[in-house]
Motif scaffolding. Structure first.
Motif, PDB file in Angstrom:
ATOM      1  N   GLY A  73       0.806  -1.213   0.000  1.00 14.43           N
ATOM      2  CA  GLY A  73       0.000   0.000   0.000  1.00 14.43           C
ATOM      3  C   GLY A  73       0.838   1.260   0.000  1.00 14.43           C
ATOM      4  N   PHE A  74       1.924   1.251   0.765  1.00  9.58           N
ATOM      5  CA  PHE A  74       2.811   2.414   0.800  1.00  9.58           C
ATOM      6  C   PHE A  74       3.471   2.651  -0.553  1.00  9.58           C
ATOM      7  N   LEU A  75       3.925   1.582  -1.195  1.00  9.90           N
ATOM      8  CA  LEU A  75       4.588   1.730  -2.494  1.00  9.90           C
ATOM      9  C   LEU A  75       3.619   2.256  -3.551  1.00  9.90           C
ATOM     10  N   VAL A  76       2.374   1.745  -3.524  1.00 11.59           N
ATOM     11  CA  VAL A  76       1.387   2.209  -4.503  1.00 11.59           C
ATOM     12  C   VAL A  76       1.083   3.682  -4.313  1.00 11.59           C
ATOM     13  N   GLN A  77       0.861   4.104  -3.068  1.00 14.02           N
ATOM     14  CA  GLN A  77       0.546   5.509  -2.812  1.00 14.02           C
ATOM     15  C   GLN A  77       1.740   6.423  -3.084  1.00 14.02           C
ATOM     16  N   HIS A  78       2.934   5.916  -2.866  1.00 11.52           N
ATOM     17  CA  HIS A  78       4.124   6.749  -2.987  1.00 11.52           C
ATOM     18  C   HIS A  78       4.574   6.915  -4.438  1.00 11.52           C
ATOM     19  N   PHE A  79       4.327   5.889  -5.279  1.00 10.94           N
ATOM     20  CA  PHE A  79       4.857   5.911  -6.644  1.00 10.94           C
ATOM     21  C   PHE A  79       3.775   5.978  -7.721  1.00 10.94           C
ATOM     22  N   ARG A  80       2.501   6.020  -7.348  1.00  6.49           N
ATOM     23  CA  ARG A  80       1.450   5.968  -8.369  1.00  6.49           C
ATOM     24  C   ARG A  80       1.484   7.177  -9.293  1.00  6.49           C
ATOM     25  N   ASN A  81       1.920   8.325  -8.798  1.00  6.15           N
ATOM     26  CA  ASN A  81       2.006   9.518  -9.638  1.00  6.15           C
ATOM     27  C   ASN A  81       3.306   9.615 -10.418  1.00  6.15           C
ATOM     28  N   CYS A 123      -8.709  18.668 -26.230  1.00  8.42           N
ATOM     29  CA  CYS A 123      -8.563  17.709 -25.137  1.00  8.42           C
ATOM     30  C   CYS A 123      -7.460  16.690 -25.381  1.00  8.42           C
ATOM     31  N   GLN A 124      -6.590  16.946 -26.314  1.00 10.83           N
ATOM     32  CA  GLN A 124      -5.516  16.013 -26.584  1.00 10.83           C
ATOM     33  C   GLN A 124      -4.534  15.969 -25.417  1.00 10.83           C
ATOM     34  N   VAL A 125      -4.102  14.766 -25.088  1.00 15.35           N
ATOM     35  CA  VAL A 125      -3.210  14.563 -23.948  1.00 15.35           C
ATOM     36  C   VAL A 125      -2.041  13.687 -24.380  1.00 15.35           C
ATOM     37  N   THR A 126      -1.026  13.689 -23.568  1.00 19.41           N
ATOM     38  CA  THR A 126       0.107  12.777 -23.731  1.00 19.41           C
ATOM     39  C   THR A 126       0.255  11.958 -22.458  1.00 19.41           C
ATOM     40  N   MET A 127       0.553  10.692 -22.609  1.00 22.95           N
ATOM     41  CA  MET A 127       0.721   9.784 -21.473  1.00 22.95           C
ATOM     42  C   MET A 127       2.152   9.260 -21.463  1.00 22.95           C
ATOM     43  N   THR A 128       2.733   9.218 -20.287  1.00 25.94           N
ATOM     44  CA  THR A 128       4.102   8.721 -20.122  1.00 25.94           C
ATOM     45  C   THR A 128       4.138   7.727 -18.972  1.00 25.94           C
ATOM     46  N   LEU A 129       4.606   6.522 -19.247  1.00 24.14           N
ATOM     47  CA  LEU A 129       4.821   5.503 -18.223  1.00 24.14           C
ATOM     48  C   LEU A 129       6.319   5.376 -17.970  1.00 24.14           C
ATOM     49  N   SER A 130       6.699   5.398 -16.708  1.00 19.96           N
ATOM     50  CA  SER A 130       8.106   5.411 -16.341  1.00 19.96           C
ATOM     51  C   SER A 130       8.510   4.050 -15.780  1.00 19.96           C
ATOM     52  N   ARG A 136      12.968   2.468  -9.053  1.00 14.65           N
ATOM     53  CA  ARG A 136      13.052   3.112  -7.743  1.00 14.65           C
ATOM     54  C   ARG A 136      12.096   2.470  -6.738  1.00 14.65           C
ATOM     55  N   MET A 137      10.932   2.037  -7.204  1.00 11.51           N
ATOM     56  CA  MET A 137      10.004   1.320  -6.328  1.00 11.51           C
ATOM     57  C   MET A 137      10.605   0.006  -5.843  1.00 11.51           C
ATOM     58  N   ARG A 138      11.297  -0.679  -6.743  1.00  5.50           N
ATOM     59  CA  ARG A 138      11.967  -1.914  -6.349  1.00  5.50           C
ATOM     60  C   ARG A 138      13.023  -1.651  -5.288  1.00  5.50           C
ATOM     61  N   MET A 139      13.801  -0.590  -5.448  1.00  4.56           N
ATOM     62  CA  MET A 139      14.816  -0.251  -4.451  1.00  4.56           C
ATOM     63  C   MET A 139      14.177   0.068  -3.108  1.00  4.56           C
ATOM     64  N   ARG A 140      13.069   0.813  -3.125  1.00  6.26           N
ATOM     65  CA  ARG A 140      12.400   1.165  -1.863  1.00  6.26           C
ATOM     66  C   ARG A 140      11.857  -0.077  -1.174  1.00  6.26           C
ATOM     67  N   LYS A 141      11.284  -1.014  -1.939  1.00  7.11           N
ATOM     68  CA  LYS A 141      10.761  -2.246  -1.346  1.00  7.11           C
ATOM     69  C   LYS A 141      11.878  -3.051  -0.699  1.00  7.11           C
ATOM     70  N   LEU A 142      12.991  -3.204  -1.390  1.00 10.56           N
ATOM     71  CA  LEU A 142      14.113  -3.935  -0.813  1.00 10.56           C
ATOM     72  C   LEU A 142      14.681  -3.217   0.403  1.00 10.56           C
ATOM     73  N   GLN A 143      14.689  -1.896   0.368  1.00 10.55           N
ATOM     74  CA  GLN A 143      15.164  -1.137   1.522  1.00 10.55           C
ATOM     75  C   GLN A 143      14.295  -1.376   2.743  1.00 10.55           C
ATOM     76  N   ILE A 144      12.983  -1.431   2.553  1.00 11.85           N
ATOM     77  CA  ILE A 144      12.076  -1.701   3.671  1.00 11.85           C
ATOM     78  C   ILE A 144      12.312  -3.101   4.233  1.00 11.85           C
TER      79      ILE A 144
END
Length: 323
Positions: A73-81, A123-130, A136-144
């Motif tokens: 839950g923490f990882l989802v809330q922290h990295f979802r944006n 209303c044209q938009v651009t989407m970017t997935l990182s 970085r999420m993987r590093m944070r999970k391993l750090q925890i």
């Protein structure tokens, strides 16, 4: 009390003897020739007393499960944006009005085709997935997880079995993140970003939205004229790197020549008592700042600045003697 018994290895044989009391008594009566009903044997096995070791194991399993849920839950809330970003390319007020009008009006109002196309374009938009954010999420999970293992080592005097594998995974994730950071200068060819500005990526994003039951977005037209491979082909990227390196050398040669010829012309054209010293001082400081911006080592910056200052000082001396 349960944790203290679990950590005390001297009590382990006693606990095993207490655990096996029912089974040992059954085997003893069997050796004496007494027949024991199968139901009694099943009851003895089913209602075997619970040892402190099992109690600790159950609590530990529950704590690990709760910790994993909290970590997710923490990882989802922290990295979802960070993993997904949507940017509007046009006026957001017009786009918002176009979205809210169907919800507020009971009867849709007919609009000309040109107005509808203009509002749709607004209303044209651009989407970017990182994918870098996933790293970085993987590093944070391993750090925890490593933090939890270190706490157990210090406070509970336990040595977890998986601390070595977690440490190795964390080191590997750190190295991978360093490599991902070196690809940031590739721009549109960055393989760790999935952008709607690329043709193939836009199709992949639209298909992913449909698969999860979301409405397709009105993506802005791709910047690519034709579909390209991820990160570009080897021939294309090699040619691009060579061209960029050549243009960079040309720019550096032009700037270097300007720094040498410019102050010479100014010293000859401007005939004032302190013009040569002022021009030399200004150009030396500017050259030092440029060297600090481009070069990495401190010694290299000092050496380049000193060499440039020496050239200007020689010219100042020659100009003064001729005057």
């Amino acid at each position: 009390m349960a944790f203290s018994l679990y950590r005390d290895n001297s009590l382990a044989p006693i606990l095993e003897k207490v655990t096996d009391t029912a089974s040992s008594s059954i085997s003893y009566h069997s050796r004496l020739g007494h027949e024991i009903p199968e139901e009694l044997s099943n009851i003895a096995t089913q209602y075997r007393p619970t040892t402190p070791i099992e109690i600790v194991s159950e609590h530990t399993t529950e704590q690990i499960g709760t910790m994993e849920q909290g970590t997710r839950g923490f990882l989802v809330q922290h990295f979802r944006n960070e993993v997904l970003k949507i940017t509007s390319q046009k006026d957001p007020v017009t786009c918002l009005r176009n979205i809210l009008n169907p919800l507020l009006d009971s009867k849709p109002v007919a609009k000309p085709d040109d107005v509808e196309q203009a509002e749709k374009k607004a209303c044209q938009v651009t989407m970017t997935l990182s994918i870098a954010a996933l790293s970085r999420m993987r590093m944070r999970k391993l750090q925890i997880e490593l933090t939890n293992r270190i706490m157990r080592i210090h406070y509970l005097k336990e040595l977890p079995d998986d601390w070595q594998s977690l440490l190795q995974e964390y080191i590997t994730a750190t190295r991978d993140n360093d490599y991902i950071r070196t690809c940031v200068d590739r721009g549109l060819h960055d393989p760790f970003l999935i952008k709607s500005e690329r043709k193939v990526d836009a199709a992949i994003l639209q298909a992913a939205l449909v698969e999860i039951g979301k409405q397709e977005l009105n993506f802005a037209p791709p910047l690519e004229k034709e579909s390209r491979a991820i990160g570009g082909t080897r021939t294309e990227m090699t040619q691009k790197q060579r061209t960029e390196a050549f243009l960079k050398r040309v720019v550096v040669s032009i700037i270097g020549g300007a720094f040498l010829v410019g102050p010479m012309w100014l010293m000859i054209l401007v005939k004032t008592p302190y013009s040569s010293l002022i021009i030399t001082t200004v150009f030396v400081f500017v050259a030092g700042l440029a060297a600090a911006r481009v070069l990495n080592g401190d010694i290299h910056v000092v050496s380049v600045t000193a060499a440039y200052a020496a050239v200007l000082v020689v010219f100042v001396g020659a100009n003064g003697s001729s005057a």
